[in-house]
Design a protein around this motif. Structure first.
Motif: not given
Length: 303
Positions: A83-98
């Motif tokens: 079978r084939t599954d369909n996925i939609s995904t979004a991710q946002v990663i905001l980091s503190d580089k300090s």
């Protein structure tokens, strides 16, 4: 039409893959030729692996040590077990580089993250969830949370999901409303949908085989293929190679590459066809990496 060019093999003592029979997989007898592509090693020595993040059978792979701030939107198909599954995904990663995070042995594993406002993807508010990573230290696999990330996820296997469907060959609107400061909004272009097939070609010597790959080619966008091994005992996926090639619809993976992956450690492989648009922009004095990709991952069993 097959491409007759050169390939670069970097010999390393990692593991071996093979093929399952989802609908697009076939095993035949033949001898073969090689193709043109560039190869990048993604996984190091198995027993000394210390970092694993962002890669599973979906084929999504972004290194948060390299990109502190990431917007990643993906339309994904996963084919396996008929079978084939369909996925939609979004991710946002905001980091503190300090605020870097190191392993007990002193290796950088990422940065503590921040969630300083509200993110919307196509007007849908993103959920705030844990950003979890795994790393190995002195033979021990450690699971830790770097902080929070923004996420949307929708799958045709889930009855409940976020109201987000990846629009191929279109645009996705991203908006960010900070708790302090001015809101930001822009469109992210999306690539044409990719659909691939995998054919295993048996070679006459030492039970070796090559993989013949075909997909719906297009002249636009970057194209790559990620090959990962699926561990026999826990179904964890370990990424080995990223192949960069022309998006012209065909590629042969030679047996010399596949034979570097030991069958005693992996009983299946994943082959991910990835068509990507990406870009890096400056936003409020910070560098933001934006990735939009169409992925078709095929899980195949070693014969």
């Amino acid at each position: 039409m097959k491409k007759y060019i050169f390939y670069i093999i970097i010999v390393l003592s990692v593991s071996y893959f093979g093929c399952d029979k989802p609908a697009p997989t076939e095993l035949i007898d033949d001898s073969g030729t090689s193709n043109n592509f560039e190869i990048e090693i993604l996984g190091g020595e198995l027993d000394n692996e210390y970092y694993s993040n962002g890669y599973d059978t979906s084929g999504v792979i972004e290194d948060i040590r390299r990109f502190a701030n990431i917007i990643s939107v993906s339309g994904i198909k996963i084919t396996g077990t008929g079978r084939t599954d369909n996925i939609s995904t979004a991710q946002v990663i905001l980091s503190d580089k300090s605020n870097p995070v190191y392993s007990p042995g002193g290796r950088l594993i990422g940065y503590n993250t921040i969630t300083p406002g509200v993110v919307r993807i196509n007007s849908e508010p993103a959920r705030i969830t844990n950003l979890r990573i795994r790393f190995r230290e002195q033979g021990v696999l450690i699971d830790t949370v770097l902080g929070k990330k923004y996420e949307l996820f929708n799958s045709d296997r889930r009855f409940f999901g976020d109201q987000f469907n990846f629009p191929y060959n279109s645009n996705i609107n991203f908006s960010f409303t900070p708790f302090f400061g001015q809101p930001t909004s822009f469109d992210i272009p999306t690539p044409t949908e990719v659909t691939g097939t995998v054919k295993l070609v048996r070679l006459p010597d030492q039970n070796r085989f090559r993989a013949e790959l075909n997909w719906t080619g297009t002249p636009a966008g970057k194209f790559s293929i990620v090959i990962g091994g699926v561990r026999a005992f826990n179904n964890q996926v370990f990424p080995f190679y990223r192949l960069r090639t022309e998006d012209d619809g065909s590629l042969i993976i030679p047996a010399g590459i596949l034979s570097n992956i030991p069958r005693d450690r992996f009983n299946r492989i994943s082959i991910s066809f990835i068509r990507k648009f990406d870009n890096t922009i400056q936003l409020d004095n910070s560098e933001l990496y934006i990735s939009s990709q169409s992925i078709h991952t095929i899980i195949v069993e070693i014969p």
